[in-house]
Design an enzyme around this catalytic site. Structure first.
Site, PDB file in Angstrom:
ATOM      1  N   ASN A   7      47.360  43.196  94.463  1.00 38.11           N
ATOM      2  CA  ASN A   7      46.207  42.760  93.666  1.00 38.11           C
ATOM      3  C   ASN A   7      44.973  43.007  94.536  1.00 38.11           C
ATOM      4  O   ASN A   7      44.678  42.237  95.437  1.00 38.11           O
ATOM      5  CB  ASN A   7      46.368  41.271  93.329  1.00 38.11           C
ATOM      6  CG  ASN A   7      45.220  40.753  92.482  1.00 38.11           C
ATOM      7  OD1 ASN A   7      44.233  41.461  92.221  1.00 38.11           O
ATOM      8  ND2 ASN A   7      45.331  39.509  92.048  1.00 38.11           N
ATOM      9  N   ARG A  88      48.067  45.033  89.881  1.00 36.05           N
ATOM     10  CA  ARG A  88      47.317  44.325  88.857  1.00 36.05           C
ATOM     11  C   ARG A  88      46.047  45.123  88.600  1.00 36.05           C
ATOM     12  O   ARG A  88      45.298  45.432  89.530  1.00 36.05           O
ATOM     13  CB  ARG A  88      46.945  42.932  89.361  1.00 36.05           C
ATOM     14  CG  ARG A  88      46.057  42.236  88.379  1.00 36.05           C
ATOM     15  CD  ARG A  88      45.536  40.931  88.928  1.00 36.05           C
ATOM     16  NE  ARG A  88      44.746  40.282  87.894  1.00 36.05           N
ATOM     17  CZ  ARG A  88      43.662  39.574  88.152  1.00 36.05           C
ATOM     18  NH1 ARG A  88      43.227  39.426  89.382  1.00 36.05           N
ATOM     19  NH2 ARG A  88      43.008  39.005  87.160  1.00 36.05           N
ATOM     20  N   PHE A 279      38.044  20.957  90.201  1.00 38.44           N
ATOM     21  CA  PHE A 279      38.314  19.802  89.344  1.00 38.44           C
ATOM     22  C   PHE A 279      38.826  18.597  90.131  1.00 38.44           C
ATOM     23  O   PHE A 279      38.680  17.463  89.684  1.00 38.44           O
ATOM     24  CB  PHE A 279      39.297  20.200  88.228  1.00 38.44           C
ATOM     25  CG  PHE A 279      38.631  21.021  87.156  1.00 38.44           C
ATOM     26  CD1 PHE A 279      38.294  22.348  87.381  1.00 38.44           C
ATOM     27  CD2 PHE A 279      38.304  20.465  85.934  1.00 38.44           C
ATOM     28  CE1 PHE A 279      37.657  23.112  86.413  1.00 38.44           C
ATOM     29  CE2 PHE A 279      37.678  21.215  84.948  1.00 38.44           C
ATOM     30  CZ  PHE A 279      37.350  22.536  85.192  1.00 38.44           C
ATOM     31  N   GLY A 327      46.156  23.228  84.948  1.00 47.23           N
ATOM     32  CA  GLY A 327      47.185  22.962  83.929  1.00 47.23           C
ATOM     33  C   GLY A 327      48.521  22.565  84.533  1.00 47.23           C
ATOM     34  O   GLY A 327      49.236  21.723  83.985  1.00 47.23           O
ATOM     35  N   GLU A 378      52.249  35.537  87.562  1.00 49.70           N
ATOM     36  CA  GLU A 378      51.795  36.871  87.182  1.00 49.70           C
ATOM     37  C   GLU A 378      52.426  37.950  88.063  1.00 49.70           C
ATOM     38  O   GLU A 378      52.742  39.034  87.592  1.00 49.70           O
ATOM     39  CB  GLU A 378      50.259  36.936  87.264  1.00 49.70           C
ATOM     40  CG  GLU A 378      49.592  36.144  86.141  1.00 49.70           C
ATOM     41  CD  GLU A 378      48.240  35.585  86.495  1.00 49.70           C
ATOM     42  OE1 GLU A 378      48.177  34.683  87.373  1.00 49.70           O
ATOM     43  OE2 GLU A 378      47.237  36.025  85.920  1.00 49.70           O
TER      44      GLU A 378
HETATM   45  P1  ADP Z   1      42.833  31.285  89.945  1.00 51.99           P
HETATM   46  O1  ADP Z   1      42.247  31.186  88.589  1.00 51.99           O
HETATM   47  O2  ADP Z   1      41.872  31.739  91.006  1.00 51.99           O
HETATM   48  O3  ADP Z   1      44.196  31.943  90.012  1.00 51.99           O
HETATM   49  P2  ADP Z   1      44.196  28.757  90.152  1.00 51.99           P
HETATM   50  O4  ADP Z   1      44.947  28.954  88.904  1.00 51.99           O
HETATM   51  O5  ADP Z   1      44.966  28.636  91.423  1.00 51.99           O
HETATM   52  O6  ADP Z   1      43.049  29.797  90.362  1.00 51.99           O
HETATM   53  O7  ADP Z   1      43.315  27.445  89.973  1.00 51.99           O
HETATM   54  C1  ADP Z   1      42.476  26.989  90.981  1.00 51.99           C
HETATM   55  C2  ADP Z   1      41.752  25.727  90.497  1.00 51.99           C
HETATM   56  O8  ADP Z   1      42.723  24.770  90.102  1.00 51.99           O
HETATM   57  C3  ADP Z   1      40.925  25.068  91.578  1.00 51.99           C
HETATM   58  O9  ADP Z   1      39.599  25.471  91.513  1.00 51.99           O
HETATM   59  C4  ADP Z   1      41.019  23.598  91.230  1.00 51.99           C
HETATM   60  O10 ADP Z   1      39.863  23.235  90.482  1.00 51.99           O
HETATM   61  C5  ADP Z   1      42.191  23.481  90.296  1.00 51.99           C
HETATM   62  N1  ADP Z   1      43.248  22.601  90.823  1.00 51.99           N
HETATM   63  C6  ADP Z   1      44.250  22.883  91.677  1.00 51.99           C
HETATM   64  N2  ADP Z   1      45.039  21.787  91.887  1.00 51.99           N
HETATM   65  C7  ADP Z   1      44.500  20.796  91.141  1.00 51.99           C
HETATM   66  C8  ADP Z   1      44.817  19.418  90.914  1.00 51.99           C
HETATM   67  N3  ADP Z   1      45.849  18.826  91.493  1.00 51.99           N
HETATM   68  N4  ADP Z   1      44.003  18.717  90.081  1.00 51.99           N
HETATM   69  C9  ADP Z   1      42.966  19.299  89.453  1.00 51.99           C
HETATM   70  N5  ADP Z   1      42.617  20.564  89.627  1.00 51.99           N
HETATM   71  C10 ADP Z   1      43.361  21.315  90.461  1.00 51.99           C
END
Ligand code: ADP
Length: 395
Positions: A7, A88, A279, A327, A378
């Site tokens: 990637n 990717r 978050f 999520g 992914e």
């Molecule tokens: P990307 O979109 O870069 O692949 P991710 O899917 O790894 O990123 O998501 C990263 C985001 O997930 C971080 O910015 C953070 O806000 C959120 N995050 C990760 N763990 C938690 C958690 N336990 N509670 C809330 N938000 C979280």
């Protein structure tokens, strides 16, 4: 069969080496600050982290091959053990509705899509060319973020603007995160042991998008011409009235590019809260900071509204899936999105939501539609597509 998944970003390159026969990740890592100075973080036989000069992406690929094959950090004896490489690629426009074996014509077509993703497709191409330079003759496969959404019907992908802009300039909705929506919707069907499902998938991470997947095909999604459309995100505004752009340009004496930069990088929950785009920080400030609370409520409200809209687009929702950083990891945010969705047959089980780990069903036993948490993968999709296509090409 061993597959290297790449990637490539403008100054970074993430990689994973899969052993497809055992279904395991042998090694993974990231090269950063390519073209600046160079840094690598590698997890293989032993973890390794170091400054490593990398003038360009070919240097980074050479460094990756070195780490994968060295006696200290390596997991394979030589470069010849890499059977195929999966890349990717962010934007395939209307030219690619599935993954493809890379040849000169495919490279030209990815180049054609550069105007649609000027920040992403060029580094993806650089990654492909770097692999060709360092590992000539190894089959390479492109897996596109947009491909899964190519099944959207016209009524979902056309903007209501003069049709000529679509025909001549390809202005339409494409959607992003396709590989993730595809993976989690397929897993949902497997976990529930059913076909013909109407699934709404919520990919909530740094960028967030929601998709409607009917019997395995994407029929609509929240992101559009670019990832700026749809629900609010960490730093992106999501959908706004486009008239706001001209208004801000006039009132603040900004160029269109400056306003778009603000909408991409300084908006979303960061812009509303003034606290953070992460978050976790917003949740920590939830009780004491009104704007952090506003930002979380605004985000979850828009995701919920989009879930409802996409269920309506499909005429129902048999399963709602949460994935990506937020999520997968955050029961509070999942709970906020699901509150009030019982009217459409989706009832969250508070206890299962709190204790969810890995792939889990978190709806109550009597909920008509199921709610699931499914960690996205992914890289695995890229590796599997690459194996399938590379095997076909060498047969
Ligand atoms: P990307 O979109 O870069 O692949 P991710 O899917 O790894 O990123 O998501 C990263 C985001 O997930 C971080 O910015 C953070 O806000 C959120 N995050 C990760 N763990 C938690 C958690 N336990 N509670 C809330 N938000 C979280």
């Amino acid at each position: 069969m061993r597959i290297l998944v790449i990637n490539a970003g403008s100054s970074s390159l993430k990689y994973q080496l899969f052993d497809m026969d055992c279904g395991t990740v042998l090694a993974k890592g990231i090269c950063e600050r390519i073209g600046i100075d160079g840094r690598v973080k590698h997890q293989g036989k032993t973890p390794y982290e170091a400054e490593l000069p990398m003038g360009n992406h070919a240097d980074a690929i050479r460094a990756v091959v070195g780490l994968l094959t060295s006696p200290e950090t390596g997991v394979i004896a030589g470069m010849g053990e890499i059977d195929a490489i999966g890349h990717r690629v962010v934007h395939g426009g209307e030219l690619f509705s599935e993954s493809v074996l890379i040849d000169a014509a495919v490279i030209r077509a990815i180049e054609e899509c550069v105007p649609l993703a000027p920040l992403h497709n060029p580094p993806n191409l650089i990654g492909i060319r770097a692999c060709e330079e360092v590992m000539p003759g190894v089959p390479q496969v492109a897996v596109f973020d947009t491909a899964f959404h190519q099944t959207m019907p016209e009524r979902a992908y056309l903007y209501a603007v003069p049709y000529d802009y679509y025909e001549r300039l390809k202005v339409r909705r494409y959607g992003v995160h396709g590989t993730s929506h595809r993976y989690v919707s397929e897993r949902a069907a497997k976990i529930l042991g059913r076909t013909g499902l109407k699934v709404v998938t919520c990919h909530m991470g740094n960028g967030s998008s929601v998709a409607a997947v009917s019997d395995g095909a994407s029929v609509d999604t929240s992101m559009g011409f670019t990832p700026l459309e749809g629900v609010p995100m960490g730093t992106r505004s999501g959908s706004i009235d486009p008239a706001v752009i001209e208004y801000l340009m006039k009132r603040e004496n900004l160029s269109a590019a400056q306003v778009l930069d603000i909408l991409n990088k300084k908006s979303g929950v960061l812009g509303v809260s003034g606290v953070s785009s992460d978050f976790r920080d917003l949740l920590a400030a939830f009780e004491t900071n009104r704007r952090a609370r506003n930002a979380l409520e605004l985000f979850t409200y828009h995701v919920k509204k989009t879930v409802g809209a996409l269920a309506a687009a499909m005429g129902g929702c048999d399963a709602l899936v949460f994935t990506a950083g937020i999520g997968e990891n955050n029961p509070v945010i999942r709970g906020m999105v699901c509150s009030g969705l019982s009217f459409m047959g989706l009832t969250l089980d508070e206890e299962l939501n709190k204790t969810a780990k890995g792939e889990s069903v978190i709806s109550t036993p009597d909920s008509r539609g199921k709610i699931l948490v499914i960690p996205t993968n992914e890289e695995l999709v890229i590796a599997e597509d690459t194996r399938r296509i590379a095997e076909k090409s060498t047969r």
